[in-house]
Design an enzyme around this catalytic site. Structure first.
Site, mmCIF file in Angstrom:
data_model
loop_
_atom_site.group_PDB
_atom_site.id
_atom_site.type_symbol
_atom_site.label_atom_id
_atom_site.label_comp_id
_atom_site.label_asym_id
_atom_site.label_seq_id
_atom_site.Cartn_x
_atom_site.Cartn_y
_atom_site.Cartn_z
ATOM 1 N N LEU A 1 27.380 -1.291 2.375
ATOM 2 C CA LEU A 1 27.160 -2.596 2.982
ATOM 3 C C LEU A 1 27.979 -2.750 4.271
ATOM 4 C CD1 LEU A 1 26.062 -5.549 2.822
ATOM 5 C CD2 LEU A 1 28.028 -6.107 1.409
ATOM 6 N N SER B 1 32.984 3.918 -0.137
ATOM 7 C CA SER B 1 33.557 4.708 -1.234
ATOM 8 C C SER B 1 32.498 5.673 -1.727
ATOM 9 C CB SER B 1 34.001 3.800 -2.381
ATOM 10 O OG SER B 1 35.065 2.992 -1.945
ATOM 11 N N GLU C 1 35.920 -5.324 -1.921
ATOM 12 C CA GLU C 1 34.945 -6.060 -2.736
ATOM 13 C C GLU C 1 35.103 -7.564 -2.585
ATOM 14 O OE1 GLU C 1 34.258 -2.979 -6.376
ATOM 15 O OE2 GLU C 1 33.348 -4.948 -6.439
#
Lengths: 649, 253
Positions: free
Chosen positions: A170, A205, A416
């Site tokens: 993202l 990641s 996150e």
């Protein structure tokens, strides 16, 4: 199930509301209500049936053993990769497909079962935790949540076996917290068979090792009503083998070093249309739902980390002798240990409460999950930092293993969803929800003559609040031995609801000041901005809300609202879990009671302080000054004050 | 060769700190973590390796004791055993069960399922009796190879290595035979999560000692179970004279 919300003025815009919203404990504290279905009794107590419990019991041992005997966290950190034999072992162990349904080759764990296992991972090696989490908690979570049967059958078996790695893609160089601003583009080919993907992602990641990517890109979408074409986010399942996919070298990081982080580039990558995930233009929802669904796992993993930090601290405190006493006998150490234990208890209680609610079918847990992530990551940081302080110089030595944990932990407050943005998310989501329920009050404010009685009543309540008098609401479900704690929780919720209402009034007042067209117009304008944003499945357009409140410069207040919300939720989780312990007469229940009483006392005080700061005159000056200090420093590109030694030193 | 019978005892986990019951009738077992006896785990592993080398076709795991033994058997199934037999003995009766009782059950079961090899751990880490293998062999009148560190099958014979004081002893045992596993026979594998899930579907037969015509009546009474005496701290002496006088005070010289 969607219900048309009636409070809204604008008939053209549909404001739909998920009925399930009303069951969320955290949502409802914003309107000063204690809706406790998801809190009492402690949902984790009965969330696992006998079979699931037995399965979990059988799984805990081998996973613990693996992390004790095979995985070497220090080695992984040093090598900046998971040792080969460990990685193979993890694959065999089945650790890459914990929640993938058994039919697709996974272990088929519920959220609660998953939480228990990642807690073990978190207590040993957060780097491995992230490698595993980036793969299944976000990497291919989109496929399990939104994938159709073909997509699941095609991708899940290999992913579950660890034959292929997944990555959630993202973030972009210019798009971090503001996810809506991504620039990666996907355009439909002339023959309509595939999308052509172009763009670059950073800090992904598993980005360097993944075979399957969940990629978010902007696609032109035609509005069926207006006929306008607008760029909207769409999620895609992208295979590295599609061509045009490349990745940068592994990033050099502070911690979680064994987990791969890399840039990922897409250059004219052809993605078949059947690889659209969750519908064209639905990508923002997909992106947020994946993160919402993954957050409880972080809190669980971090509670494991905290447990191992506490064990190290306690071991040292018990054996280290200074001034002829073991240091655990000193108050300075006792306070530290007690703080660690309380925060661990709160984190663990929230992690398993959120997981259990999700397993029981709750659809609305976004605030709760966000709180568990924010609270957990800060509590874990505190625990590691405090453990280091107790161990003193020893903790600064690599071999003690705490410095690695500290490096690993730092990222949890950043990724996150940074804790800062999640605080705003918590506050804004709740405030907006409360706004709907405050419609009568707000309408009365808009036109004071229509319902003077209501306004008078509210004014009296407000005046009482400002003097610290609130009528507490009753919280049902706590154990009788924790009645005093339940009362405190009730008082906090009442105060909190009142403060949110006051905040709405401040906001309205400010809108008035900013608007040249008079009070009524301003209020209406405000409603247009805040309330008209359509949301589906519980997702607002977050970016628009942030900019709206930024315009009003209320982040100083929102921060405190979020702090209070976190304390109230953590308090409720602690009371609920402790009640369960007392009810079933656990051997540890008396100990837990002391934790609970102390925690609630301290949290209540924090709630009072934070809410007090919203309106206290000195604090308004403080906020103003802080804003000024920051602005001036930024303008000067650094500190401004003259050096104490003067001159140009 | 076809069938292997493996004994799987459920014992208090090695990491648990053992506590004696206040009434001195035994040790606290309730709410205490239990697991598969580590030596039996080695026995299971050996059986699974035999199967992987295609010298065994079926592995049957057997455990005697309360219903929780089924969890222990699931571990063996997850490691690779094909089926399990749980011989249910209620907690109360299990207190009096001795190696001989279990050996009789194992011997009968070996006959019943037509086993070619019985493998057990050399001892359990709770009672440390180290006699089940020997008793089973005697009851069946089969050759026994105990405390083994290596086993190879050549034709119908097991070539066995045993670690003895000062060296290794090599022996052969004709099949069928009973063997007991020592520490260095192998390193047991981890039960993987997918295998644990699969183990849930493997067959588990439930039996009672009566099915094997074994009389469980007790042959002895436990008089008292006590903690080993805790060692008291010693003192350092300055000189030989000091030492001698201390020894005299203690009445040992």
């Amino acid at each position: 199930m969607h219900y048309k919300n009636q409070f809204y003025y604008d008939n053209q815009q549909k404001f739909v509301m998920d009925i399930l919203y009303r069951l969320s404990f955290c949502m409802n504290i914003f309107r000063g209500k204690a809706v406790t279905e998801q809190v009492f009794p402690f949902p984790a107590v009965d969330v696992l049936d006998e079979e699931r419990k037995e399965t979990l019991d059988a799984l805990v041992d081998p996973v613990s053993k693996f992390f004790e005997e095979v995985n070497d966290a220090a080695k992984n950190d040093e090598l900046e990769k998971i040792e080969d034999h460990t990685l193979e072992g993890l694959k065999e162990l089945g650790a890459f497909g914990l929640q993938v349904p058994v039919d697709f080759g996974g272990i088929g764990l519920s959220n609660t079962q998953y939480a228990r296992l990642v807690e073990i991972v978190g207590s040993h090696d957060l780097g491995v935790g992230i490698a595993l989490g980036a793969h299944q908690s976000i990497g291919f979570k989109g496929i399990t949540l939104f994938g159709n049967e073909e997509q699941k059958a095609k991708y899940l078996p290999k992913l579950a076996a660890g034959q292929e790695f997944a990555a959630y893609s993202l973030t972009e160089p210019a798009s971090g917290s503001d996810a809506n601003s991504i620039r990666t583009k996907a355009e439909l080919s002339a023959d309509g068979k595939h999308y052509v993907l172009n763009g670059s992602k950073i800090w992904i990641s598993n980005g360097g090792i993944a075979d399957i990517f969940t990629v978010f890109a902007k696609t032109p979408v035609k509005d069926s009503k207006t006929g306008d074409t607008k760029d909207k986010i769409t999620a895609f399942i992208v295979e590295r083998g599609f061509g045009g996919v490349s990745s940068g070298p592994p990033e050099k990081k502070m911690g979680i070093k064994c987990s791969n982080t890399a840039e990922v580039y897409f250059e004219d990558t052809k993605v078949p249309v059947e690889n659209v995930l969750g519908g064209v233009g639905e990508g923002f929802k997909v992106a947020m739902m994946i993160l919402n669904n993954g957050r409880f796992g972080m809190a669980a993993a971090l509670s494991g980390t905290m447990k191992s930090c506490i064990a190290k601290a306690v071991d040292h405190a018990q054996n280290r002798k200074q001034f002829a006493k073991n240091i655990h006998e000193y108050g300075a150490i006792q306070e530290k240990i007690a703080e660690m234990v309380m925060r661990h208890y709160a984190t663990e209680s929230m992690a398993y409460m959120v997981a259990a609610n999700m397993d029981k079918g709750a659809k609305e847990f976004q605030i709760e999950a966000a709180i568990s992530k924010v609270y957990g990551s800060e509590a874990a940081w505190f625990c590691c930092d405090t453990a280091m302080q107790i161990l003193g110089g020893m903790s600064y030595m690599k071999d003690t293993g705490l410095e690695r944990v500290m490096r690993d932990l730092r990222i949890f407050r950043i990724f996150e969803g940074t804790n800062d943005i999640l605080r705003l998310f918590v506050a804004l989501t709740g405030i907006q929800y409360a706004g709907g329920h405050l419609r009568d009050v707000l309408a009365a404010l808009k036109s004071p003559v229509s319902n003077p009685g209501l306004l008078v009543g509210k004014a009296v309540e407000k005046a009482k609040r400002s003097m610290g008098v609130v009528s507490p609401i009753s919280v049902v479900g706590a154990h009788s031995e924790l009645a005093a704690e339940a009362d405190k929780l009730g008082t906090c919720i009442a105060m909190f609801g009142g403060s949110v209402e006051d905040l709405w009034q401040i906001v309205l007042l400010m809108t008035d000041l900013y608007s040249p067209s008079g009070r009524v117009g301003a209020v209406h304008l405000y409603f247009l901005i805040i309330c008209s944003k359509q949301y589906e499945h519980g997702l607002f357009n977050f970016a628009e809300r942030v900019s709206c409140f930024c315009f009003l410069d209320e982040q100083f207040l929102l921060w405190r609202i979020a702090e209070a919300a976190m304390d109230i939720y953590s308090m409720s989780a602690v009371i609920s879990r402790c009640s369960a312990a007392l009810t079933s007469g656990l051997p540890s229940s008396e100990h837990e009671k002391v934790i609970c009483q102390t925690y609630v006392e301290k949290a209540t005080q924090r709630v009072k302080d934070n809410l007090g700061e919203l309106t206290s005159t000195p604090h308004q000056a403080i906020f103003k000054n802080m804003s000024l200090i920051s602005k001036q420093t930024v303008a000067n590109a650094g500190v401004i004050a003259q050096h104490p030694l003067g001159g140009s030193l | 060769m076809a069938r292997v019978l493996v004994g799987c005892k459920r014992v208090i986990d090695y990491a648990v700190k053992i506590r004696v019951k206040p009434d001195k009738t035994g040790v606290v077992k309730q709410n205490v973590k239990h697991s598969l006896n580590p030596f039996d785990e080695i026995a299971v592993e050996e059986a699974v390796r035999m199967k992987e080398k295609k010298i065994a076709t079926e592995i049957v795991a057997l455990s005697c004791g309360p219903s929780q033994c089924q969890e222990t058997l699931r571990t063996a199934l997850a490691m690779g055993a094909d089926k399990a037999i749980h011989v249910e003995i209620p907690d109360k009766d299990y207190e009096h069960v001795t190696s001989l009782h279990v050996s009789k059950i194992l011997a009968k079961a070996a006959k019943e399922i037509n086993a070619d090899v019985v493998i057990v751990g050399k001892q359990s880490i709770d009672d440390d009796s180290a006699q089940t293998a020997q008793m089973v062999a005697a009851l069946l009148d089969w050759p026994q190879a105990t405390f083994i560190s290596k086993a190879e099958k050549v034709d119908n014979v097991l070539k066995i290595t045993r670690e003895i004081d000062g060296g290794l002893e090599n022996i052969t045992a004709k099949l069928p035979a009973v063997i007991s596993a020592d520490l260095r026979l192998n390193e047991p594998r981890y039960a993987t999560l997918p295998n644990i899930m699969k183990a849930k579907k493997k067959p588990m037969e439930k039996k009672t000692p009566k099915d094997f015509e074994v009389d469980l009546s007790s042959r002895f009474d436990v008089i008292s179970v006590v903690d080993p005496p805790s060692r008291e701290a010693g003192v350092k002496v300055e000189s030989v004279d000091d030492l001698v006088s201390k020894l005299k005070d203690a009445g040992v010289v």
